[in-house]
Write a protein that holds these residues in place. Sequence first.
Motif, PDB file in Angstrom:
ATOM      1  N   LEU A  14      42.649 -16.878  19.273  1.00 51.44           N
ATOM      2  CA  LEU A  14      44.011 -17.167  20.059  1.00 51.44           C
ATOM      3  C   LEU A  14      44.782 -18.414  20.344  1.00 51.44           C
ATOM      4  CD1 LEU A  14      44.906 -14.557  21.351  1.00 51.44           C
ATOM      5  CD2 LEU A  14      44.533 -15.652  23.735  1.00 51.44           C
ATOM      6  N   VAL A  15      44.392 -19.094  19.964  1.00 56.45           N
ATOM      7  CA  VAL A  15      44.905 -20.307  20.263  1.00 56.45           C
ATOM      8  C   VAL A  15      45.847 -20.206  18.823  1.00 56.45           C
ATOM      9  CG1 VAL A  15      46.049 -23.155  20.345  1.00 56.45           C
ATOM     10  CG2 VAL A  15      44.786 -21.690  22.401  1.00 56.45           C
ATOM     11  N   ALA A  16      44.871 -20.349  17.774  1.00 62.13           N
ATOM     12  CA  ALA A  16      46.028 -20.659  16.467  1.00 62.13           C
ATOM     13  C   ALA A  16      46.774 -18.630  16.347  1.00 62.13           C
ATOM     14  CB  ALA A  16      44.140 -20.846  16.154  1.00 62.13           C
ATOM     15  N   LEU A  17      46.065 -18.037  16.635  1.00 64.54           N
ATOM     16  CA  LEU A  17      46.791 -16.055  16.403  1.00 64.54           C
ATOM     17  C   LEU A  17      48.867 -17.131  16.742  1.00 64.54           C
ATOM     18  CD1 LEU A  17      44.101 -14.165  16.324  1.00 64.54           C
ATOM     19  CD2 LEU A  17      45.440 -14.953  14.825  1.00 64.54           C
ATOM     20  N   ALA A  18      48.475 -17.275  17.908  1.00 64.46           N
ATOM     21  CA  ALA A  18      49.853 -17.455  19.032  1.00 64.46           C
ATOM     22  C   ALA A  18      50.663 -18.603  18.528  1.00 64.46           C
ATOM     23  CB  ALA A  18      49.069 -17.615  20.450  1.00 64.46           C
ATOM     24  N   THR A  19      49.996 -19.657  18.391  1.00 64.37           N
ATOM     25  CA  THR A  19      50.261 -20.698  17.104  1.00 64.37           C
ATOM     26  C   THR A  19      51.443 -20.387  16.431  1.00 64.37           C
ATOM     27  OG1 THR A  19      48.839 -22.462  18.319  1.00 64.37           O
ATOM     28  CG2 THR A  19      50.810 -23.332  16.741  1.00 64.37           C
ATOM     29  N   ILE A  20      50.575 -19.822  15.239  1.00 68.38           N
ATOM     30  CA  ILE A  20      51.130 -19.232  13.967  1.00 68.38           C
ATOM     31  C   ILE A  20      52.051 -18.446  14.738  1.00 68.38           C
ATOM     32  CG2 ILE A  20      51.013 -18.222  12.076  1.00 68.38           C
ATOM     33  CD1 ILE A  20      47.884 -18.916  11.963  1.00 68.38           C
ATOM     34  N   ALA A  21      52.241 -17.914  15.412  1.00 68.99           N
ATOM     35  CA  ALA A  21      53.100 -16.245  15.442  1.00 68.99           C
ATOM     36  C   ALA A  21      54.014 -17.514  15.836  1.00 68.99           C
ATOM     37  CB  ALA A  21      52.529 -15.344  16.565  1.00 68.99           C
ATOM     38  N   LEU A  22      54.095 -18.034  17.277  1.00 67.85           N
ATOM     39  CA  LEU A  22      55.550 -19.229  18.192  1.00 67.85           C
ATOM     40  C   LEU A  22      55.982 -19.677  16.847  1.00 67.85           C
ATOM     41  CD1 LEU A  22      56.458 -19.815  20.425  1.00 67.85           C
ATOM     42  CD2 LEU A  22      55.162 -21.684  20.161  1.00 67.85           C
ATOM     43  N   VAL A  23      55.616 -20.081  15.345  1.00 65.85           N
ATOM     44  CA  VAL A  23      56.083 -21.176  14.917  1.00 65.85           C
ATOM     45  C   VAL A  23      56.848 -20.020  13.959  1.00 65.85           C
ATOM     46  CG1 VAL A  23      55.897 -22.875  13.006  1.00 65.85           C
ATOM     47  CG2 VAL A  23      54.142 -23.144  14.909  1.00 65.85           C
ATOM     48  N   LEU A  24      56.254 -18.848  13.382  1.00 59.96           N
ATOM     49  CA  LEU A  24      56.507 -17.692  12.852  1.00 59.96           C
ATOM     50  C   LEU A  24      58.052 -17.669  13.192  1.00 59.96           C
ATOM     51  CD1 LEU A  24      54.358 -15.949  11.023  1.00 59.96           C
ATOM     52  CD2 LEU A  24      55.742 -17.753   9.905  1.00 59.96           C
ATOM     53  N   ALA A  25      57.894 -16.948  15.092  1.00 58.61           N
ATOM     54  CA  ALA A  25      59.343 -16.611  15.278  1.00 58.61           C
ATOM     55  C   ALA A  25      60.010 -17.119  16.151  1.00 58.61           C
ATOM     56  CB  ALA A  25      58.172 -15.941  17.470  1.00 58.61           C
ATOM     57  N   VAL A  26      59.819 -19.096  15.649  1.00 56.26           N
ATOM     58  CA  VAL A  26      61.073 -19.872  15.982  1.00 56.26           C
ATOM     59  C   VAL A  26      61.838 -19.352  14.932  1.00 56.26           C
ATOM     60  CG1 VAL A  26      61.618 -21.904  16.906  1.00 56.26           C
ATOM     61  CG2 VAL A  26      60.230 -20.290  18.003  1.00 56.26           C
ATOM     62  N   CYS A  27      60.777 -20.168  13.794  1.00 53.81           N
ATOM     63  CA  CYS A  27      61.652 -20.097  12.170  1.00 53.81           C
ATOM     64  C   CYS A  27      62.408 -19.154  12.102  1.00 53.81           C
ATOM     65  CB  CYS A  27      60.561 -20.834  11.418  1.00 53.81           C
ATOM     66  SG  CYS A  27      59.903 -22.411  11.995  1.00 53.81           S
ATOM     67  N   CYS A  28      61.961 -17.865  11.860  1.00 52.16           N
ATOM     68  CA  CYS A  28      62.605 -16.441  11.208  1.00 52.16           C
ATOM     69  C   CYS A  28      63.531 -16.141  11.950  1.00 52.16           C
ATOM     70  CB  CYS A  28      61.827 -15.537  11.303  1.00 52.16           C
ATOM     71  SG  CYS A  28      60.019 -15.872  10.061  1.00 52.16           S
ATOM     72  N   ALA A  29      63.332 -16.206  13.793  1.00 53.40           N
ATOM     73  CA  ALA A  29      64.653 -16.083  14.521  1.00 53.40           C
ATOM     74  C   ALA A  29      65.916 -16.975  13.944  1.00 53.40           C
ATOM     75  CB  ALA A  29      64.313 -15.865  15.849  1.00 53.40           C
ATOM     76  N   SER A  30      65.544 -17.856  13.324  1.00 53.54           N
ATOM     77  CA  SER A  30      66.596 -19.516  13.776  1.00 53.54           C
ATOM     78  C   SER A  30      66.805 -18.742  12.179  1.00 53.54           C
ATOM     79  CB  SER A  30      65.713 -21.201  13.837  1.00 53.54           C
ATOM     80  OG  SER A  30      65.462 -20.756  14.952  1.00 53.54           O
ATOM     81  N   ALA A  31      66.213 -17.837  11.009  1.00 53.13           N
ATOM     82  CA  ALA A  31      67.267 -18.668   9.871  1.00 53.13           C
ATOM     83  C   ALA A  31      68.199 -17.634   9.583  1.00 53.13           C
ATOM     84  CB  ALA A  31      66.225 -17.477   9.250  1.00 53.13           C
ATOM     85  N   GLY A  32      69.136 -17.924   8.323  1.00 52.66           N
ATOM     86  CA  GLY A  32      70.341 -17.180   8.409  1.00 52.66           C
ATOM     87  C   GLY A  32      70.415 -16.077   8.140  1.00 52.66           C
ATOM     88  N   THR A  33      69.123 -15.712   7.627  1.00 46.81           N
ATOM     89  CA  THR A  33      69.104 -13.108   7.268  1.00 46.81           C
ATOM     90  C   THR A  33      68.763 -13.200   8.557  1.00 46.81           C
ATOM     91  OG1 THR A  33      68.552 -15.076   4.991  1.00 46.81           O
ATOM     92  CG2 THR A  33      67.739 -12.432   5.247  1.00 46.81           C
ATOM     93  N   PRO A  34      69.973 -12.288   8.209  1.00 43.96           N
ATOM     94  CA  PRO A  34      69.280 -11.113   9.515  1.00 43.96           C
ATOM     95  C   PRO A  34      68.292 -10.486   9.474  1.00 43.96           C
ATOM     96  CG  PRO A  34      71.782 -10.361   7.841  1.00 43.96           C
ATOM     97  CD  PRO A  34      70.682 -11.692   6.762  1.00 43.96           C
ATOM     98  N   VAL A  35      67.723 -10.052   8.225  1.00 45.50           N
ATOM     99  CA  VAL A  35      66.522  -9.242   8.933  1.00 45.50           C
ATOM    100  C   VAL A  35      65.067 -10.386   8.961  1.00 45.50           C
ATOM    101  CG1 VAL A  35      63.926  -8.550   7.182  1.00 45.50           C
ATOM    102  CG2 VAL A  35      66.709  -7.713   6.361  1.00 45.50           C
ATOM    103  N   LEU A  36      65.324 -11.526   8.673  1.00 40.59           N
ATOM    104  CA  LEU A  36      64.311 -12.411   9.439  1.00 40.59           C
ATOM    105  C   LEU A  36      64.383 -12.751  11.025  1.00 40.59           C
ATOM    106  CD1 LEU A  36      63.469 -15.139   6.332  1.00 40.59           C
ATOM    107  CD2 LEU A  36      62.576 -13.645   7.355  1.00 40.59           C
ATOM    108  N   ARG A  37      66.032 -13.033  11.195  1.00 38.03           N
ATOM    109  CA  ARG A  37      66.431 -13.371  12.943  1.00 38.03           C
ATOM    110  C   ARG A  37      66.101 -12.171  13.350  1.00 38.03           C
ATOM    111  NH1 ARG A  37      71.547 -14.062  10.337  1.00 38.03           N
ATOM    112  NH2 ARG A  37      72.256 -12.642  11.632  1.00 38.03           N
ATOM    113  N   VAL A  38      66.259 -10.796  13.118  1.00 35.31           N
ATOM    114  CA  VAL A  38      65.346  -9.691  14.307  1.00 35.31           C
ATOM    115  C   VAL A  38      63.801  -9.770  13.624  1.00 35.31           C
ATOM    116  CG1 VAL A  38      65.309  -7.197  13.598  1.00 35.31           C
ATOM    117  CG2 VAL A  38      67.136  -7.980  13.775  1.00 35.31           C
ATOM    118  N   ALA A  39      63.054  -9.858  12.610  1.00 34.67           N
ATOM    119  CA  ALA A  39      61.707 -10.330  12.534  1.00 34.67           C
ATOM    120  C   ALA A  39      61.543 -10.798  13.715  1.00 34.67           C
ATOM    121  CB  ALA A  39      61.577 -10.123  11.035  1.00 34.67           C
ATOM    122  N   GLY A  40      61.466 -12.447  13.365  1.00 34.97           N
ATOM    123  CA  GLY A  40      61.431 -13.227  14.237  1.00 34.97           C
ATOM    124  C   GLY A  40      61.372 -13.367  15.488  1.00 34.97           C
ATOM    125  N   GLY A  41      62.678 -12.289  15.863  1.00 39.92           N
ATOM    126  CA  GLY A  41      63.122 -12.711  17.694  1.00 39.92           C
ATOM    127  C   GLY A  41      61.674 -11.491  17.507  1.00 39.92           C
TER     128      GLY A  41
END
Length: 430
Positions: A219-246
């Motif tokens: 669970l820690v591994a999955l949550a860490t991967i999800a957190l990193v992806l969420a923050v990076c994608c939500a911080s991206a310049g592409t609208p689709v990635l921002r929404v997906a990450g958020g």
Amino acid sequence: MQPPPLVPPRPEKSPSVIEQSPRPLSSTRLDWLDALRAVAALAVVLDHSSYAFLPQFRQELMPQFNIGRYGVLLFFLVSGYIVPASLERRGCVRSFWIGRVFRMYPLWAAAVTAVLALDLLGVAEPRADPGRQSLTTVAVAHVTLLQELLGTPSVLLVLWTLSYEVAFYLLVVALFTVRLHRRSAAIACFLAALAAVSAAVGGALPVSALSGAVGTGPLVALATIALVLAVCCASAGTPVLRVAGGVLGGVSALVLVAFNGTVAMWEGLVILAVMFLGTAVHRAENGGAGRWRVAGTAAVVLACAVGSAYGQGDGAHFTRRGWILAFLAAAFTFGAGLAARRLRVPRPLTALGTISYSVYLVHPVLLTVTDGTVGRWRQDVPALEAAFFAVLLPLCALTYRYVEVPGQAWGRRVARRFQPGSRGGGQPMW
């Protein structure tokens, strides 16, 4: 749900336990928030230090009034009031997360390092026992700040509230990326209603249910991967990635709070509802929602929270009366502060509010030292309680000046580079 002279230079006020001011405001405008944070910090420290120095007082007080929950809930209300405004002012998720990292981690790292070093020296011992969990699992969970929602005991017990703060941040970013951030009143009511439903069905799920089902390590591994992806994608310049990450971050946070918290599901949901109630109040104060609508939202959240707590049985660490009175007192204190926000606040309160994050994280470190030296007493010793505060507050003024202030300054410099319109900066959300 917080620290040279006692009144150090204030480059930027921080209205919640770990939050900075969203924009330059007048001193009077912010002082009431500092005062609330000061009251919350004192309540939490008194709750924890009373174990050692005021055990008789604590034994009489806690069944009637849970002073620790009072302080934490007051912190959460203040955090909800100001954190989303910080994101919306920036208009850039990337710079928001940069600000959060530099605000939270420097002192967090200092406090955790201190308690581990004291443990190695034999001066103090962390109160949390990782049990059979590997050191890697515990370390990774702590770095995410979500350890309390990942089935991993916190090295410092007060860190559990930071896990709920981070979950709130993820939900705020999720709503911001899908342009539902102005629906905070509705979100607060929805979460409060979910809390009431979960309490009504009897809390069938145990705490940390997901950890029990899939294992803490996975669970820690999955949550860490999800957190990193969420923050990076939500911080991206592409609208689709921002929404997906958020969305990924928001869904992950809600699932963890509901199904893997160390408090019951209803209380975890109430905590989120309380923070979104604070956001709704802020919007009403800034013309974003009608005050009657916010009053209705407050009534729903209070009714669902009190009803949920009333349905629980009394235990060693929870009494219905103590929790309900603490919750109502926190709501009343926040309301009183809001009503008196234009009045002058005593300087000592604003000073204590300024260092409240240090007070919140440093006091359990100092308590581990006193436990290993002075020890815990069976009778009330007010002189030791006063001496504890006399040592704690100057120490926190130092950690504020030499840990928090530099961290905030670095964060502002880095965040400016990613502000919309700056060279190499982040993209505006819309």
